[in-house]
Scaffold this motif. Structure first.
Motif, mmCIF file in Angstrom:
data_model
loop_
_atom_site.group_PDB
_atom_site.id
_atom_site.type_symbol
_atom_site.label_atom_id
_atom_site.label_comp_id
_atom_site.label_asym_id
_atom_site.label_seq_id
_atom_site.Cartn_x
_atom_site.Cartn_y
_atom_site.Cartn_z
ATOM 1 N N UNK A 21 33.206 4.365 21.537
ATOM 2 C CA UNK A 21 32.099 3.496 21.126
ATOM 3 C C UNK A 21 31.418 4.057 19.890
ATOM 4 N N UNK A 22 30.558 3.223 19.300
ATOM 5 C CA UNK A 22 29.665 3.647 18.230
ATOM 6 C C UNK A 22 28.238 3.466 18.750
ATOM 7 N N UNK A 23 27.504 4.558 18.848
ATOM 8 C CA UNK A 23 26.173 4.506 19.454
ATOM 9 C C UNK A 23 25.235 3.607 18.654
ATOM 10 N N UNK A 24 25.369 3.609 17.331
ATOM 11 C CA UNK A 24 24.516 2.756 16.504
ATOM 12 C C UNK A 24 24.737 1.280 16.839
ATOM 13 N N UNK A 25 25.995 0.905 17.065
ATOM 14 C CA UNK A 25 26.300 -0.481 17.413
ATOM 15 C C UNK A 25 25.771 -0.821 18.798
ATOM 16 N N UNK A 26 25.927 0.112 19.738
ATOM 17 C CA UNK A 26 25.394 -0.116 21.085
ATOM 18 C C UNK A 26 23.877 -0.259 21.052
ATOM 19 N N UNK A 27 23.225 0.555 20.214
ATOM 20 C CA UNK A 27 21.764 0.492 20.105
ATOM 21 C C UNK A 27 21.323 -0.857 19.549
ATOM 22 N N UNK A 28 22.047 -1.344 18.559
ATOM 23 C CA UNK A 28 21.716 -2.644 17.971
ATOM 24 C C UNK A 28 21.884 -3.771 18.989
ATOM 25 N N UNK A 29 22.979 -3.722 19.743
ATOM 26 C CA UNK A 29 23.223 -4.734 20.780
ATOM 27 C C UNK A 29 22.150 -4.671 21.859
ATOM 28 N N UNK A 30 21.735 -3.457 22.214
ATOM 29 C CA UNK A 30 20.695 -3.267 23.236
ATOM 30 C C UNK A 30 19.389 -3.915 22.779
ATOM 31 N N UNK A 43 20.159 15.887 28.032
ATOM 32 C CA UNK A 43 20.165 17.078 28.878
ATOM 33 C C UNK A 43 20.020 18.285 27.953
ATOM 34 N N UNK A 44 18.786 18.798 27.829
ATOM 35 C CA UNK A 44 18.459 19.763 26.794
ATOM 36 C C UNK A 44 19.334 20.993 26.745
ATOM 37 N N UNK A 45 19.467 21.692 27.852
ATOM 38 C CA UNK A 45 20.219 22.953 27.840
ATOM 39 C C UNK A 45 21.699 22.743 27.557
ATOM 40 N N UNK A 46 22.244 21.623 28.022
ATOM 41 C CA UNK A 46 23.666 21.372 27.816
ATOM 42 C C UNK A 46 23.986 20.932 26.396
ATOM 43 N N UNK A 47 22.963 20.598 25.630
ATOM 44 C CA UNK A 47 23.189 20.110 24.271
ATOM 45 C C UNK A 47 23.306 21.234 23.253
ATOM 46 N N UNK A 48 22.828 22.429 23.594
ATOM 47 C CA UNK A 48 22.658 23.480 22.600
ATOM 48 C C UNK A 48 23.938 23.817 21.840
ATOM 49 N N UNK A 49 25.028 24.031 22.567
ATOM 50 C CA UNK A 49 26.262 24.435 21.896
ATOM 51 C C UNK A 49 26.829 23.323 21.025
ATOM 52 N N UNK A 50 26.561 22.087 21.390
ATOM 53 C CA UNK A 50 27.067 20.971 20.594
ATOM 54 C C UNK A 50 26.263 20.785 19.316
ATOM 55 N N UNK A 51 24.975 21.125 19.375
ATOM 56 C CA UNK A 51 24.096 20.914 18.219
ATOM 57 C C UNK A 51 24.200 22.053 17.219
ATOM 58 N N UNK A 52 24.189 23.278 17.720
ATOM 59 C CA UNK A 52 24.146 24.449 16.836
ATOM 60 C C UNK A 52 25.544 25.007 16.639
ATOM 61 N N UNK A 53 26.052 24.877 15.420
ATOM 62 C CA UNK A 53 27.377 25.377 15.084
ATOM 63 C C UNK A 53 27.249 26.577 14.146
ATOM 64 N N UNK A 196 29.991 12.590 17.774
ATOM 65 C CA UNK A 196 29.796 13.000 16.388
ATOM 66 C C UNK A 196 28.497 12.381 15.879
ATOM 67 N N UNK A 197 27.412 13.159 15.782
ATOM 68 C CA UNK A 197 26.118 12.599 15.357
ATOM 69 C C UNK A 197 26.134 12.047 13.935
ATOM 70 N N UNK A 198 27.056 12.521 13.104
ATOM 71 C CA UNK A 198 27.119 12.039 11.728
ATOM 72 C C UNK A 198 27.640 10.600 11.666
ATOM 73 N N UNK A 199 28.653 10.307 12.463
ATOM 74 C CA UNK A 199 29.241 8.958 12.459
ATOM 75 C C UNK A 199 28.756 8.113 13.625
#
Length: 525
Positions: A21-30, A43-53, A196-199
Motif C-alpha cells: 500500500x501507499x500510506x498517503x493514498x490510504x490517508x487521502x481515502x480515509x 509503538x514508540x520503542x519498536x520504532x527506534x531501530x527503523x527510524x535511526x539509521x 519507507x517513510x520517504x515514499x
C-alpha cells in the motif's frame, strides 16, 4: 516481539493477507470517506531501530542522541506533510506474569554486550547500536521535541494501544510486534521494517484478512497465537506438542497450517474458561493445570483486558484501602504518568510495582561496581521522596541487571525518606517555589557533601544536569548534553592541546563562562 516467528510467516503470505500500500493514498481515502484527519498509532520503542539509521561516518557506538532526535523529527514531519497525525505509545512496567520473558530477553542482550566488549578489546570492527538511554527517554523526545501526542501505559502498551486505535477508528498502527495482527485495533497494521517513510510505501496487514484466509473464528485465531508461542506461553514449552502435530515444526510456514487444523478440531466452542481449555492444555503441555496459562494468553488479546487488569493488580487493589490523601496523590500521579509528564518508573513504584533496570553498555565480565549498584543509594532517596506520604511504605522491589548473572528474585531495597518534604501535591503544583524544588533535588543526590542549591538553580538546565551527573547522577533528557562522539573528540583535543579554552570551549566566551560556573560549583563541595 509478539508471536514467535510470525513475522516470517506474514512475509511469505499471499496477497490476501499481505497488501502493498501507499500510506498517503490510504490517508487521502480515509479523509474523503470520514471527513476526519487520519491518525496512526506508533509503538514508540519498536520504532527506534527503523527510524535511526547509522550515518556513513558513524564510527562510534551510541551516544549520538541529537542525531537520533533529528531522525525522529524527520520521521514525524513526513507524516505531517501527508496530513497524518501520529500518537506515540510507550510501555510502562513489566507484568509479573511476563517477568520470565523479560529476564530471557535481558539474557540475550547480555550476550550481545559481552561480545561487544570482547571486540573492543581485540580487533574492533565497526558495529552500530542505538544510543543508550533512548528507550527510557524516547517518550519525551516524541512529546517535547516532535510535538506529538504521547501515551504512557501502566504496563505493556499493546492492548491499550489497539483498543484506542479501534475505538477511535485510527487509520493504522506502526510497530514491529506481530501481536497487533491478532489484536482488534486500527484498520491496518504497518510493519515498521517494511515501511519507507520517504515514499510512504508499506506492507499492510489486517486481522480480519488473516482470520478469513486461515478460516478461523476470532478466539480460534487467538488460540493460534498461543500455540505458536508468545510472551505468556514460552516457545520452549511448546516444542513437544508442535513436533507432534507437525514434524517440520521448525518451519513456521508449515507449522501454522498444522496448528490451524488442530484448533479447528479441538477448540470449537471458543469458550475461554479454564475448564473449557483443560483438554487442550493436556495435549499441549501434558498438564491440565496449564489451562490457566492458555486462558491468560487468549484474554491478553481481548479488548479492555489490559485496562481492567491495570486496576485489578494485587498491588493496585491494596491501594484502595489506603488513606484518602494518598489516593488523591495516586490520582494525580496516574494522570501525569498517562500524559507523559513524568518518567515511566515513578507511578508503578508508587502503586507497589517493582523497579526494573535493563542491561547497559558496561563490561559485565569483570568484578567491578555496576550501574545498578552505583545508582542504588540515589534510587533509595528518590523512593523516599515518592513514598514519603504512603502509609507503611518501607521497601521497593528491584529487578536490576547488574552482572552476567541474571537475577532469579527481586532485591528488596529499603527507602530513605528525606528530612524535609513539602508533599508531592505541593511539589507538582505550579505555586511551589523553585528554590524548594532545587533544595530537594540537591538533598536527594547525596547524603553528605551537598551541592549549593542556589548556585545550581542559578546555573539552570541543561548545565545543572552534567554538574549533578559528575557529582553523582541525575538523568534527564540526555540529548541536551551527552554526545559520545564529541566526548571522545574533546578528550583527545584536551589531552593534545592542554588548554580548556581551545579544546573544550572552542574559544567561545559564553561557553567558557558556563564551564567556569559549573567547575566552581563542583569545586566548592
Amino acid at each position: 516481539m509478539g508471536v514467535r516467528h510470525f513475522e516470517t510467516y506474514l512475509k511469505k503470505s499471499p496477497p490476501e493477507v499481505r497488501r502493498e500500500v501507499n500510506i498517503a493514498e490510504l490517508a487521502s481515502e480515509y479523509t474523503q470517506s470520514t471527513g476526519k484527519r487520519p491518525i496512526i498509532a506508533v509503538d514508540g520503542r519498536n520504532l527506534l531501530r527503523s527510524v535511526h539509521k547509522p550515518r556513513d561516518n558513524e564510527w562510534m557506538l551510541g551516544g549520538q542522541m541529537k542525531a537520533l532526535v533529528q531522525d525522529m523529527q524527520s520521521f514525524v514531519s513526513k507524516f505531517q506533510k501527508i496530513g497524518v497525525d501520529l500518537v506515540f505509545f510507550f510501555d510502562g512496567a513489566t507484568r509479573e506474569n511476563k517477568r520470565s520473558t523479560w529476564l530471557r530477553r535481558r539474557q540475550d542482550n547480555m550476550k550481545k554486550i559481552v561480545q561487544l566488549f570482547r571486540k573492543l578489546q581485540g580487533n574492533f570492527n565497526q558495529q552500530y547500536m542505538i544510543p543508550p538511554l533512548f528507550g527510557a527517554t524516547g517518550a519525551f523526545v516524541a512529546k517535547f521535541e516532535c510535538g506529538c501526542d504521547v501515551r504512557l501505559s501502566l504496563f505493556e502498551c499493546d492492548a491499550a494501544m489497539a483498543e484506542e486505535a479501534h475505538n477511535k477508528d485510527y487509520l493504522g498502527i506502526i510497530s514491529r510486534d506481530t501481536d497487533f495482527v491478532f489484536l482488534k485495533g486500527a484498520r491496518y497494521y504497518f510493519s515498521s521494517v517494511d515501511m519507507n517513510p520517504d515514499t510512504m510505501k508499506a506492507i499492510a496487514y489486517n486481522r480480519k484478512d488473516l482470520q478469513t484466509y486461515l478460516g478461523l473464528k476470532p478466539k480460534q485465531l487467538l488460540m493460534l497465537a498461543s500455540l505458536i508461542g508468545n510472551d505468556l506461553i514460552p516457545p520452549e514449552d511448546l516444542k513437544n506438542f508442535q513436533s507432534h502435530v507437525c514434524p517440520t515444526n521448525n518451519n513456521i510456514v508449515k507449522l501454522v497450517p498444522c496448528l490451524v487444523e488442530y484448533i479447528k478440531h479441538k477448540y470449537t466452542t471458543e469458550r475461554c474458561e479454564t475448564e473449557d481449555l483443560c483438554h487442550i492444555a493436556s495435549d499441549v503441555f501434558g498438564n491440565e493445570t496449564r489451562a490457566q496459562d492458555l486462558r491468560e494468553s487468549i484474554l491478553s488479546y481481548l479488548p479492555s483486558s489490559a485496562e481492567e487488569t491495570d486496576h485489578l493488580e494485587p498491588s493496585s487493589v491494596a491501594e484502595l484501602s489506603l488513606e484518602a490523601p494518598w489516593r488523591r496523590i495516586l490520582d494525580v500521579a496516574r494522570q501525569k504518568h498517562e500524559s507523559c509528564s513524568v518518567t515511566t518508573h515513578l507511578y508503578p513504584v508508587m502503586i507497589g510495582e517493582a523497579f526494573e533496570l535493563s542491561t547497559a553498555l558496561e563490561n559485565y565480565r569483570f568484578e567491578i561496581p555496576h550501574t545498578a549498584a552505583i545508582y542504588r543509594p540515589l534510587r533509595q532517596r528518590i523512593y523516599g521522596i515518592l513514598l514519603h506520604e504512603k502509609p507503611g511504605a518501607a521497601i521497593v522491589k528491584e529487578w536490576c541487571i547488574g552482572s552476567n548473572q541474571i537475577p532469579t528474585e527481586p532485591l528488596e531495597v529499603p527507602i530513605i525518606r528525606p528530612d524535609n518534604h513539602p508533599g508531592l501535591l505541593h511539589l507538582w503544583d505550579e505555586s511551589c517555589p523553585d528554590d524548594t524544588k532545587w533544595r530537594l533535588f540537591v538533598d536527594c543526590l547525596t547524603r553528605q557533601k551537598k551541592l549549593d542549591a542556589s548556585k545550581l538553580q542559578e546555573l539552570g538546565f541543561p548545565f545543572a544536569v552534567p554538574v549533578a551527573v559528575i557529582h553523582y547522577l541525575q538523568q534527564a533528557m540526555p540529548w541536551f548534553y551527552f554526545d559520545g562522539k564529541m566526548l571522545l573528540q574533546k578528550y583527545v583535543e584536551a589531552t593534545q592541546y592542554g588548554k580548556v579554552e581551545k579544546a573544550l570551549c572552542s574559544t567561545q566566551k559564553d561557553v567558557l563562562a558556563s564551564f567556569e560556573k559549573m567547575k566552581e560549583i563542583l569545586n566548592s563541595v
